[in-house]
Enzyme design. Structure first.
Site, PDB file in Angstrom:
ATOM      1  CE1 TYR A 160      -4.247   1.779   0.489  1.00  0.00           C
ATOM      2  CE2 TYR A 160      -2.894   3.188   1.856  1.00  0.00           C
ATOM      3  CZ  TYR A 160      -3.947   2.969   0.943  1.00  0.00           C
ATOM      4  OH  TYR A 160      -5.015   3.827   0.902  1.00  0.00           O
ATOM      5  CE  LYS A 164      -3.644   4.559  -2.077  1.00  0.00           C
ATOM      6  NZ  LYS A 164      -4.596   4.908  -2.893  1.00  0.00           N
TER       7      LYS A 164
HETATM    8  P1  NAP Z   1     -13.979   1.918  -0.128  1.00  0.00           P
HETATM    9  O1  NAP Z   1     -14.948   2.549   0.757  1.00  0.00           O
HETATM   10  O2  NAP Z   1     -13.752   0.599   0.136  1.00  0.00           O
HETATM   11  O3  NAP Z   1     -14.102   2.118  -1.546  1.00  0.00           O
HETATM   12  C1  NAP Z   1     -13.382   1.830  -2.591  1.00  0.00           C
HETATM   13  C2  NAP Z   1     -14.161   1.308  -3.590  1.00  0.00           C
HETATM   14  O4  NAP Z   1     -13.286   0.858  -4.791  1.00  0.00           O
HETATM   15  C3  NAP Z   1     -15.008   0.061  -3.287  1.00  0.00           C
HETATM   16  O5  NAP Z   1     -16.174   0.378  -3.818  1.00  0.00           O
HETATM   17  C4  NAP Z   1     -14.057  -1.052  -4.003  1.00  0.00           C
HETATM   18  O6  NAP Z   1     -15.310  -2.105  -4.571  1.00  0.00           O
HETATM   19  C5  NAP Z   1     -13.674  -0.351  -5.206  1.00  0.00           C
HETATM   20  N1  NAP Z   1     -12.604  -1.076  -5.804  1.00  0.00           N
HETATM   21  C6  NAP Z   1     -11.624  -1.948  -5.282  1.00  0.00           C
HETATM   22  N2  NAP Z   1     -10.993  -2.568  -6.248  1.00  0.00           N
HETATM   23  C7  NAP Z   1     -11.244  -1.904  -7.380  1.00  0.00           C
HETATM   24  C8  NAP Z   1     -10.979  -2.319  -8.755  1.00  0.00           C
HETATM   25  N3  NAP Z   1     -10.140  -3.079  -9.130  1.00  0.00           N
HETATM   26  N4  NAP Z   1     -11.767  -1.392  -9.722  1.00  0.00           N
HETATM   27  C9  NAP Z   1     -12.499  -0.813  -9.536  1.00  0.00           C
HETATM   28  N5  NAP Z   1     -13.026  -0.432  -8.224  1.00  0.00           N
HETATM   29  C10 NAP Z   1     -12.475  -1.193  -7.212  1.00  0.00           C
HETATM   30  O7  NAP Z   1     -12.651   2.930   0.276  1.00  0.00           O
HETATM   31  P2  NAP Z   1     -12.136   4.505   0.416  1.00  0.00           P
HETATM   32  O8  NAP Z   1     -11.710   4.703   1.906  1.00  0.00           O
HETATM   33  O9  NAP Z   1     -13.439   5.136  -0.521  1.00  0.00           O
HETATM   34  O10 NAP Z   1     -10.786   4.469  -0.773  1.00  0.00           O
HETATM   35  C11 NAP Z   1     -10.940   5.231  -1.802  1.00  0.00           C
HETATM   36  C12 NAP Z   1      -9.592   5.639  -2.086  1.00  0.00           C
HETATM   37  O11 NAP Z   1      -9.201   6.649  -1.159  1.00  0.00           O
HETATM   38  C13 NAP Z   1      -8.500   4.421  -2.248  1.00  0.00           C
HETATM   39  O12 NAP Z   1      -7.665   4.756  -3.204  1.00  0.00           O
HETATM   40  C14 NAP Z   1      -7.794   4.382  -0.879  1.00  0.00           C
HETATM   41  O13 NAP Z   1      -6.473   3.838  -1.053  1.00  0.00           O
HETATM   42  C15 NAP Z   1      -7.820   5.952  -0.872  1.00  0.00           C
HETATM   43  N6  NAP Z   1      -7.718   6.225   0.621  1.00  0.00           N
HETATM   44  C16 NAP Z   1      -8.329   6.132   1.580  1.00  0.00           C
HETATM   45  C17 NAP Z   1      -8.286   6.278   2.849  1.00  0.00           C
HETATM   46  C18 NAP Z   1      -9.126   5.968   4.147  1.00  0.00           C
HETATM   47  O14 NAP Z   1      -8.895   6.157   5.289  1.00  0.00           O
HETATM   48  N7  NAP Z   1     -10.268   5.475   3.666  1.00  0.00           N
HETATM   49  C19 NAP Z   1      -7.149   7.106   3.434  1.00  0.00           C
HETATM   50  C20 NAP Z   1      -6.127   7.419   2.300  1.00  0.00           C
HETATM   51  C21 NAP Z   1      -6.395   6.913   1.180  1.00  0.00           C
HETATM   52  P3  NAP Z   1     -15.071  -3.522  -3.129  1.00  0.00           P
HETATM   53  O15 NAP Z   1     -15.808  -2.789  -2.034  1.00  0.00           O
HETATM   54  O16 NAP Z   1     -16.177  -4.181  -4.086  1.00  0.00           O
HETATM   55  O17 NAP Z   1     -13.792  -3.730  -3.136  1.00  0.00           O
END
Ligand code: NAP
Length: 255
Positions: A160, A164
């Protein structure tokens, strides 16, 4: 006039969390939004909420780790919604996956979006890409073993962080490459956000308190707070901003 009136955006990972908030934010500011996610039902649910706001909406099943599928998804957006002005390159997985899976989605997936969207945006007169990086793209994560369930998950954490950091590098590289072609490329670097991705850690004993203690603001972020900054970066008010990796992290990276 809303800043995205008449514009079209593709949001990946739009079925949940930050991506869903981005889709709704862009729609609220006038954009037509193609909601793409590997979770097709999630994408459809977001598209329905976008349409409720009176915006043009589409839903698309898309696995961003497939280059061919990503390229086709961009073309589909143009044919369904009449163009492409903004890519929210947001889809990602958390730390519970193998090295290959994590790099495949979180780094390769972002690269495929940049590789295919930037020339399209340049050819159509310009546009913007916002990549969702992370505080894990700016530095190491703090004591990962203490809140990810131990060393078994360390491969995922390592991948991860590597992915990133790669996203931040790609943000800069594509910003430089497309700077004179009207395409701006920036990244948001969220701290810990209240989404399904962080649920396991938040639900672990002491997990929420531990995560909150990492953020000088004293709480976790909400997806809408990331979406607001991403929309700013994609919009006309950020017309002289490119190649930036902007923390949206309650001060996490300031320590
Ligand atoms: P989330 O609620 O799990 O949403 C991520 C979405 O992406 C889910 O609907 C997931 O589907 C989908 N996904 C996973 N693999 C995929 C693929 N191969 N192709 C297309 N869609 C895919 O997570 P989030 O927190 O919103 O994360 C969104 C972004 O923010 C990510 O890049 C994450 O690394 C980044 N981020 C998050 C945080 C945090 O604290 N939440 C912090 C920093 C960065 P499934 O649920 O079916 O897997």
């Amino acid at each position: 006039m809303p800043q995205f009136d008449g514009k079209v955006a593709l949001v990946t990972g739009a079925g949940s969390g930050i991506g869903r908030a981005m889709a709704l934010r862009l729609a609220g500011e006038g954009a037509g939004v193609m909601c793409a996610d590997v979770d097709e039902q999630g994408a459809q649910a977001t598209a329905a909420r976008v349409a409720e706001r009176g915006a043009r909406a589409g839903a698309l099943a898309l696995d961003v780790s497939s280059e061919a599928a990503f390229a086709a998804g961009l073309e589909h957006t143009v044919s369904e919604l009449g163009g492409l002005d903004v890519l929210m390159n947001n889809a990602g997985v958390g730390a519970g996956f193998t090295w290959e899976q994590t790099i495949g989605v979180n780094l390769n997936g972002v690269y495929y979006g940049l590789k295919h969207a930037c020339p399209m945006l340049a050819a159509s007169g310009g546009g913007a890409v916002v990549n969702t990086a992370s505080i894990a793209g700016l530095g190491a994560l703090v004591r990962p073993g203490s809140y990810t369930g131990g060393p078994g998950k360390l491969e995922g954490v390592n991948a991860y962080v590597a992915a990133k950091h790669g996203v931040v590098g790609l943000t800069r590289q594509f910003a430089v490459a497309f700077g004179t072609q009207g395409v701006r490329v920036n990244a948001v670097c969220p701290g810990y956000i209240v989404t399904p991705m962080t649920e396991p850690v938040r639900n672990a004993e002491g997990g929420s308190e531990f995560l909150e203690s990492l953020h000088p603001i004293g709480r976790l972020g909400q997806p809408e707070e990331v979406a607001a900054v991403a929309a700013f970066l994609a919009g006309p008010q950020a017309s002289f901003v490119t190649g930036a990796a902007l923390p949206v992290d309650g001060g996490y990276s300031a320590r």
